[in-house]
Design an enzyme around this catalytic site. Structure first.
Site, PDB file in Angstrom:
ATOM      1  CD  GLU A  76      -3.028  -0.963   2.223  1.00 42.65           C
ATOM      2  OE1 GLU A  76      -3.776  -1.927   2.417  1.00 42.65           O
ATOM      3  OE2 GLU A  76      -3.124   0.098   2.848  1.00 42.65           O
ATOM      4  CB  CYS A 118       7.695  -1.669  16.149  1.00 43.31           C
ATOM      5  SG  CYS A 118       9.269  -1.083  15.482  1.00 43.31           S
ATOM      6  N   GLY A 125       7.461  -1.499   6.034  1.00 40.22           N
ATOM      7  CA  GLY A 125       8.833  -1.968   5.983  1.00 40.22           C
ATOM      8  C   GLY A 125       9.839  -1.004   6.588  1.00 40.22           C
ATOM      9  CB  SER A 152      10.901   7.320   8.612  1.00 42.42           C
ATOM     10  OG  SER A 152      10.697   7.027   9.979  1.00 42.42           O
ATOM     11  CG  ASN A 201      -3.803   5.628  14.555  1.00 39.29           C
ATOM     12  OD1 ASN A 201      -4.770   6.327  14.791  1.00 39.29           O
ATOM     13  ND2 ASN A 201      -2.757   6.069  13.863  1.00 39.29           N
ATOM     14  CB  CYS A 218       0.629   5.781  12.284  1.00 35.53           C
ATOM     15  SG  CYS A 218       1.991   4.957  13.082  1.00 35.53           S
TER      16      CYS A 218
END
Length: 379
Positions: free
Chosen positions: A89, A114, A160, A192, A291, A335
């Site tokens: 996406e 994470c 990723g 990032s 979120n 997110c």
């Protein structure tokens, strides 16, 4: 002379040159074709009409599988199918200021694991090819051209860990900034990472004007390792040293991303730790509301008053700080929300049918665009 294949890939220089020689075309033909497709983002139909040779070129490596437009803000989620049959996406973010940002994915799944991230919960990463990264830009650019909008920024903040696919991400940035391809300024691109010091330094040295961001999320080593297992491989001290060295190369602020998690990293003491860790680094801190995801029911979002209080502490210390709020909540574009049952099923099927270890992949996460990217351009 090597004959050109029946069809060639757009970003394969040798294949394109073989096709040009085979058709005895003026070198300017492909220069103009790339200019129209990669800089102007003209439609496939327009390119095919102007350049008949384009019929022999694979203009896209991804198939647009689904498009979802938010009814509450300017977000669009693009679901692409790769040649391997898996889904990735991208998210278009139309900011109220008039800027438009594209958030691209660099992998299918993620190995960083994470605790707060949907992608990290779902499987080992499979790297996207350079052309798959770039085709996200091409197809989003074509959509925006149809709206008479320009693509302002590109952020590697989707699915990723970009620095786990460093070779292909680096090549993608090379082509994004190459005069004969997309010709974008490096200052309009941001990468990032959860923290791969050596990779961060290599990117900074190769692209001194590239924007870099660190997903920090805690300035306490124990806490960070709990929510970011990869934190065990790079300590906070190592990350600080890496950013310090980067800032001897780059004359720009470094982005620090900090996800606000209730009773995990949102206390006044946590804010003080963050201030102490930053020290004399030139940074812009982005505080991100969390979120929730089903896979981590033990994590909860900090309340808005707590977030604002945390921000006030940082600002009082002199740190540039922004509180960011989500776009695309209604289409699961914010997110940590990009998960699809269909990709689970495809991943399970891939496990049954593929023998290669890198086929065990799967799931999707898009982080929000970093506020303040625009202000970096002329620094």
């Amino acid at each position: 002379m090597t004959a050109a294949p029946a069809s060639v890939r757009l970003f394969q220089t040798h294949e394109m040159e073989a096709l040009r020689r085979d058709r005895r075309l003026d070198p300017q033909v492909f220069r103009k074709l790339r200019n129209d497709l990669l800089k102007k983002f003209e439609s496939d139909e327009a390119v095919l009409e102007k350049y008949p040779v384009a019929e022999a070129i694979e203009l896209h490596s991804l198939k647009l599988y689904q498009r979802m437009d938010s009814e509450i803000d300017g977000a669009t989620k693009l679901l692409f199918e790769t040649e391997s049959g898996m889904l990735i996406e991208s998210v278009i973010l139309r900011i109220a200021t008039g800027r438009t940002t594209l958030c691209v994915s660099s992998q299918i799944g993620c190995a960083a694991a994470c605790d707060f991230c949907a992608t990290g919960k779902m499987g080992i990463a499979k790297n996207l090819a350079t052309e798959e990264i770039l085709d996200q830009v091409v197809q989003a650019g074509q959509i925006l051209r149809g709206e008479d909008r320009r693509l302002s920024n590109i952020v590697f903040m989707g699915m990723g860990e970009p620095l786990h696919n460093e070779v292909n991400v680096t090549e993608a940035i090379e082509l994004l900034t190459a005069p004969d391809h997309f010709a974008r300024s490096p200052s309009t691109v941001l990468v990032s990472t959860v923290g791969v010091p050596a990779g961060m330094l290599r990117l900074a040295k190769r692209f001194p004007n590239l924007n870099l961001a660190l997903s920090l999320h805690s300035a306490d080593q124990t806490t960070r390792e709990k929510i970011i297992p990869l934190g065990k491989k790079a300590s906070l001290a190592q990350l600080h040293d890496a950013i310090h060295e980067i800032q001897t190369i780059q004359d720009r602020e470094f982005m620090i991303e900090y996800l606000m998690l209730r009773d995990v990293n949102d206390s006044a003491k946590d804010a003080d730790r963050l201030i102490d860790w930053i020290g004399d680094l030139r940074v812009h801190v982005n505080l991100i509301p969390y979120n929730t995801i089903e896979a981590s029911p033990h994590l909860h979002a900090s309340s808005r008053p707590v977030i604002e209080s945390f921000a006030d502490i940082l600002k009082a210390s002199g740190l540039k700080t922004t509180v960011r709020y989500s776009l695309g909540n209604d289409i699961e574009a914010a997110c940590g929300q990009l998960i699809r049952q269909e990709n689970r099923q495809r991943a399970m099927q891939a496990r049954r049918t593929e023998s290669e270890s890198d086929s065990h992949v799967g799931f999707l996460d898009v982080r929000q665009v970093v506020d303040g990217l625009e202000s970096q351009k002329n620094k």
